[in-house]
Design an enzyme around this catalytic site. Structure first.
Site, PDB file in Angstrom:
ATOM      1  N   GLY A  46       0.829  -1.193   0.000  1.00 60.32           N
ATOM      2  CA  GLY A  46       0.000   0.000   0.000  1.00 60.32           C
ATOM      3  C   GLY A  46       0.864   1.243   0.000  1.00 60.32           C
ATOM      4  O   GLY A  46       2.061   1.185   0.327  1.00 60.32           O
TER       5      GLY A  46
ATOM      6  N   CYS B 286       5.434  -5.876   1.579  1.00 58.66           N
ATOM      7  CA  CYS B 286       5.756  -4.453   1.659  1.00 58.66           C
ATOM      8  C   CYS B 286       5.031  -3.802   2.844  1.00 58.66           C
ATOM      9  O   CYS B 286       5.328  -4.086   3.987  1.00 58.66           O
ATOM     10  CB  CYS B 286       5.437  -3.783   0.322  1.00 58.66           C
ATOM     11  SG  CYS B 286       6.232  -2.168   0.111  1.00 58.66           S
ATOM     12  N   TYR B 287       4.020  -2.960   2.603  1.00 56.85           N
ATOM     13  CA  TYR B 287       3.281  -2.343   3.705  1.00 56.85           C
ATOM     14  C   TYR B 287       2.682  -3.392   4.625  1.00 56.85           C
ATOM     15  O   TYR B 287       2.667  -3.235   5.857  1.00 56.85           O
ATOM     16  CB  TYR B 287       2.179  -1.432   3.156  1.00 56.85           C
ATOM     17  CG  TYR B 287       1.321  -0.797   4.240  1.00 56.85           C
ATOM     18  CD1 TYR B 287       1.725   0.379   4.865  1.00 56.85           C
ATOM     19  CD2 TYR B 287       0.119  -1.388   4.641  1.00 56.85           C
ATOM     20  CE1 TYR B 287       0.947   0.954   5.865  1.00 56.85           C
ATOM     21  CE2 TYR B 287      -0.665  -0.818   5.624  1.00 56.85           C
ATOM     22  CZ  TYR B 287      -0.248   0.354   6.232  1.00 56.85           C
ATOM     23  OH  TYR B 287      -1.019   0.922   7.228  1.00 56.85           O
TER      24      TYR B 287
ATOM     25  N   HIS C   1       8.074  -7.160  -3.901  1.00 53.24           N
ATOM     26  CA  HIS C   1       6.769  -7.542  -4.464  1.00 53.24           C
ATOM     27  C   HIS C   1       6.906  -8.810  -5.305  1.00 53.24           C
ATOM     28  O   HIS C   1       7.279  -8.749  -6.485  1.00 53.24           O
ATOM     29  CB  HIS C   1       6.198  -6.399  -5.308  1.00 53.24           C
ATOM     30  CG  HIS C   1       5.747  -5.231  -4.498  1.00 53.24           C
ATOM     31  ND1 HIS C   1       4.460  -5.098  -4.043  1.00 53.24           N
ATOM     32  CD2 HIS C   1       6.429  -4.161  -4.030  1.00 53.24           C
ATOM     33  CE1 HIS C   1       4.355  -3.984  -3.331  1.00 53.24           C
ATOM     34  NE2 HIS C   1       5.540  -3.397  -3.310  1.00 53.24           N
TER      35      HIS C   1
ATOM     36  N   GLU D  33       4.538 -10.541  -6.512  1.00 52.16           N
ATOM     37  CA  GLU D  33       3.423 -10.705  -7.441  1.00 52.16           C
ATOM     38  C   GLU D  33       3.686 -10.115  -8.818  1.00 52.16           C
ATOM     39  O   GLU D  33       2.976 -10.436  -9.784  1.00 52.16           O
ATOM     40  CB  GLU D  33       2.150 -10.084  -6.854  1.00 52.16           C
ATOM     41  CG  GLU D  33       2.138  -8.558  -6.793  1.00 52.16           C
ATOM     42  CD  GLU D  33       2.761  -7.995  -5.515  1.00 52.16           C
ATOM     43  OE1 GLU D  33       2.477  -6.831  -5.193  1.00 52.16           O
ATOM     44  OE2 GLU D  33       3.536  -8.722  -4.861  1.00 52.16           O
TER      45      GLU D  33
ATOM     46  N   ASP E  53     -18.070 -11.841 -21.744  1.00 53.01           N
ATOM     47  CA  ASP E  53     -18.668 -11.956 -20.415  1.00 53.01           C
ATOM     48  C   ASP E  53     -20.127 -12.410 -20.488  1.00 53.01           C
ATOM     49  O   ASP E  53     -20.534 -13.371 -19.833  1.00 53.01           O
ATOM     50  CB  ASP E  53     -18.562 -10.627 -19.660  1.00 53.01           C
ATOM     51  CG  ASP E  53     -17.127 -10.165 -19.500  1.00 53.01           C
ATOM     52  OD1 ASP E  53     -16.234 -11.027 -19.556  1.00 53.01           O
ATOM     53  OD2 ASP E  53     -16.907  -8.956 -19.333  1.00 53.01           O
TER      54      ASP E  53
ATOM     55  N   LYS F 241     -11.030 -11.721 -15.536  1.00 57.00           N
ATOM     56  CA  LYS F 241     -11.275 -11.836 -16.977  1.00 57.00           C
ATOM     57  C   LYS F 241     -10.637 -13.086 -17.568  1.00 57.00           C
ATOM     58  O   LYS F 241     -11.265 -13.798 -18.361  1.00 57.00           O
ATOM     59  CB  LYS F 241     -10.729 -10.595 -17.682  1.00 57.00           C
ATOM     60  CG  LYS F 241     -11.099 -10.493 -19.155  1.00 57.00           C
ATOM     61  CD  LYS F 241     -12.533 -10.036 -19.315  1.00 57.00           C
ATOM     62  CE  LYS F 241     -12.866  -9.694 -20.749  1.00 57.00           C
ATOM     63  NZ  LYS F 241     -14.211  -9.111 -20.889  1.00 57.00           N
TER      64      LYS F 241
END
Length: 519
Positions: A58, A85-86, A175, A177, A233, A375
Site C-alpha cells: 500500500g 511491503c506495507y 513484491h 506478485e 462476459d 477476466k
C-alpha cells in the site's frame, strides 16, 4: 459466506495497485483467493476458514495518522500470514517491531541475497532480482522469534519469518506478485503449498460443475432473462445458464445499429443455432440513429444510447413470461471497484455497465454467476463450456458501440464506412497472427477530411485512425508495435477497398495520458 470453493486464501487490500495481481497469482497457482477490506470483522474472516492470509502492500506509512489498519487478531487465527511491503511493516509493528525510514528508498529492481532457503524461499537462487517499492523498512524485531531470510544492500530484513505459539508470519519487503520479480511466482507457490499446505484444487471445470448445480438449486422452475452483447462476459453467462436450466433461459440481443459488421449474425449463429437457446433479437438500429441525430458530444451520445437501450430491453422483457431473474456478466474487478467485494448477493437490480444501467423498476432479482472471477478465468470458463475460440478470445467492444468510434455526429453512411474499415483491420491482424498478442484493436473515423490523389484526380475524403494496444488489466496500456508491413497492408486495403477514405494514421499514444478509446 457463499464462496465458490472451500479452500481459500484471503488477501487483505491496503490500497496497493497490485492487490488484484496478488489474487490472480494465487488463483493461477490453483488456489482460490478472495480480496477483503482491512476493516472486515475478524469473525467474518474466521467464517471463511482460510488456509492462509496475505496482507497486501500500500502507499501509506504505518505511522501516518490515516494509515489503513486491521484487527491484530488476524495474526492469531492459527493460519500462516504473508505480509508484502506495507503488509509486512504493519504486521511487524503489531508484533512490537520497529519501522523506520529507509536510509535509501528502494524503487525498482534490487539484488536479493537469500540467507535461508527453507520454506518461503525454498529453491530460490542465493542471488536473485526482486522488485522494490518502499520508503520505510523493518528496524528491530524480537530476535528470539524472528529470523531474517534474505536481505539487500540497503534493506537488512528483506524477508523474514516470525513464529510463536499463536503466530506464524512471513514478510517480504519486495513484491513477488509482479513480473519484475523473476522468481516471485515460486515464492507465492512456496507460501501456498510448503507453508499453507494447499492442495491446488481451484480449476475451471470444477467451478463450472459447482456453479451449474448452485444455479439449478437457486432458480428452480423460475425463468431467467440475460442481455447478450456479443462480448465474452455475457456469452459465458448465457452458456453457463443454458447448461444449468436449458429452456428456463431467454437471451435478449439488442441490435443497436452501432455494432461491428455481421455482429448480429455471429450472435444468432452461436447461440440460437449452436446452443439452441431462446434468443430474442431486437432490431432497434433505426430508433438508436434517430435518437443520435445531430449529436456530437461524447457524453451525450453515451447518455442517449444508455437510455434507449434501457427502453428496448425493458420492452423486450415484458414479452417473456414467468421471469424472476436477470443475469449479468459482472466480474470480480467490477465488484472490487464498486466496494462490494465482501457483500452478499444483490437483492435486486443495480445500475451496471454490463447491461447499460438497468432501472430498479424492472422488478427482477439479480444473478451474477461470474462475480468471483477475473477476466482470464472467464475466458477459461468459456472454453470449458464449449464456446468457440473466436468468441472466447474476442477483444473488448465498448457498450455504446461504434458511436464512440465515429467522432462527431453519427450517420448511417459513417457507420457503414467504419464497419468496413474495422473488418479489414481485424482480418489483417488475424492473418498476421497478432490477434491474441494484442488486447484491443479497432478503427476510428476522424471528423476531418484530407487531400489525396487517386488516379489523376484530387480527392478530399475521410481519415481513419488505427488503434492497437497491449495491456493486462486495461487500467494502463501501451500501443502495440504492429510490424510496418502489416500496417502497410491494412492502410492499402482500407484506402483501396473502402470508398470515402484516402488516409490512414496509426495512434502511438499510451494510457495514460491517453485513453484506449478516443471518446
Amino acid at each position: 459466506m457463499n464462496l465458490p470453493h472451500d479452500e481459500v486464501i484471503v488477501v487483505v487490500d491496503f490500497g496497493s495497485q497490485t492487490t488484484q495481481l496478488i489474487a490472480r497469482r494465487i488463483r493461477e497457482a490453483g488456489v482460490f483467493s478472495v480480496i477483503i477490506a482491512p476493516d472486515t470483522p475478524i469473525q467474518t474472516i474466521r467464517d471463511i476458514a482460510p488456509k492462509g492470509i496475505v496482507l497486501s502492500g500500500g502507499p501509506a506509512s504505518v505511522y501516518d495518522n490515516d494509515a489503513p489498519n486491521c484487527d491484530k487478531d488476524i495474526l492469531k487465527l492459527g493460519v500462516p500470514v504473508l505480509g508484502i511491503c506495507y503488509g509486512m511493516q504493519l504486521a511487524c509493528s503489531m508484533l512490537q517491531g520497529t519501522i523506520t525510514p529507509a536510509p535509501t528508498s528502494e524503487f525498482g529492481r534490487a539484488q536479493l541475497t537469500v540467507m535461508d532457503n527453507s520454506d518461503l524461499l525454498s529453491a530460490i537462487p542465493e542471488n536473485t532480482t526482486v522488485w522494490m517499492s518502499h520508503g520505510d523498512q523493518i528496524g528491530e524485531l524480537d530476535q528470539s522469534r524472528c529470523h531474517t531470510l534474505a536481505r539487500t544492500n540497503t534493506c537488512p530484513h528483506a524477508a523474514i519469518r516470525y513464529q510463536d505459539d499463536q503466530t506464524r508470519f512471513f514478510g517480504v519487503q519486495f513484491h513477488p506478485e509482479v513480473t519484475h520479480t523473476p522468481h516471485g511466482s515460486e515464492i507465492i507457490q512456496n507460501f501456498l503449498y510448503e507453508i499453507c499446505k494447499c492442495s491446488s484444487t481451484w480449476h475451471m471445470a470444477d467451478f463450472a460443475d459447482r456453479e451449474i448445480e448452485k444455479l439449478r438449486e437457486q432458480i428452480g422452475q423460475q425463468h431467467v432473462i440475460c442481455g447478450l452483447s456479443g462480448g465474452v462476459d455475457s456469452a459465458v453467462v448465457a452458456a453457463l445458464l443454458h447448461k444449468a436450466i436449458g429452456p428456463g433461459l431467454t437471451c435478449v440481443f439488442v441490435d443497436t445499429g452501432l455494432l461491428r459488421k455481421n455482429e448480429r449474425e455471429l450472435v444468432q449463429t452461436t447461440f440460437r443455432d449452436h446452443f439452441r437457446l431462446d434468443l430474442r433479437v431486437i432490431d432497434a438500429g433505426e430508433r438508436f440513429l434517430t435518437n443520435l441525430k445531430g449529436i456530437d458530444d461524447p457524453q451525450e451520445k453515451r447518455r442517449r444510447i444508455g437510455h434507449r437501450f434501457i427502453s428496448e430491453f425493458k420492452d423486450a422483457s415484458n414479452h417473456v413470461d414467468n421471469v424472476k431473474y436477470l443475469a449479468q456478466g459482472t466480474l470480480y474487478p467490477d465488484v472490487i471497484e464498486s466496494g462490494q467485494s465482501m457483500a452478499g448477493p444483490s437483492a435486486g437490480i443495480k445500475l451496471h455497465h454490463n447491461v447499460g444501467g438497468l432501472p430498479e423498476d424492472l422488478g427482477f432479482d439479480l444473478i451474477e454467476p461470474l462475480r468471483d472471477l477475473f477476466k482470464d478465468e472467464v475466458r477459461k470458463l468459456g472454453q470449458v463450456l464449449g464456446l468457440p475460440n473466436h468468441l472466447v478470445w474476442r477483444h473488448p467492444f465498448p457498450g455504446p458501440g461504434l458511436a464512440v468510434r465515429v467522432l462527431g455526429d453519427i450517420t448511417e453512411d459513417k457507420l457503414l464506412l467504419l464497419q468496413d474499415c474495422d473488418e479489414i483491420l481485424l482480418e489483417e491482424i488475424v492473418a498476421a497472427d497478432l490477434y491474441r498478442q494484442t488486447s484491443q484493436v479497432f478503427a476510428v473515423l476522424l471528423p476531418v477530411k484530407s487531400v489525396g490523389v487517386m488516379g489523376d484526380g484530387r480527392t478530399y475524403e475521410s481519415v481513419v485512425a488505427i488503434r492497437a494496444v497491449e495491456t493486462r488489466d486495461f487500467m494502463t496500456a501501451d500501443w502495440a508495435r504492429i510490424p510496418f508491413d502489416v500496417l502497410g497492408r491494412i492502410s492499402n486495403r482500407i484506402i483501396n477497398e473502402v470508398k470515402g477514405v484516402n488516409r490512414v494514421v496509426y495512434d502511438i499514444s499510451s494510457k495514460p495520458p491517453a485513453t484506449i478509446e478516443w471518446e
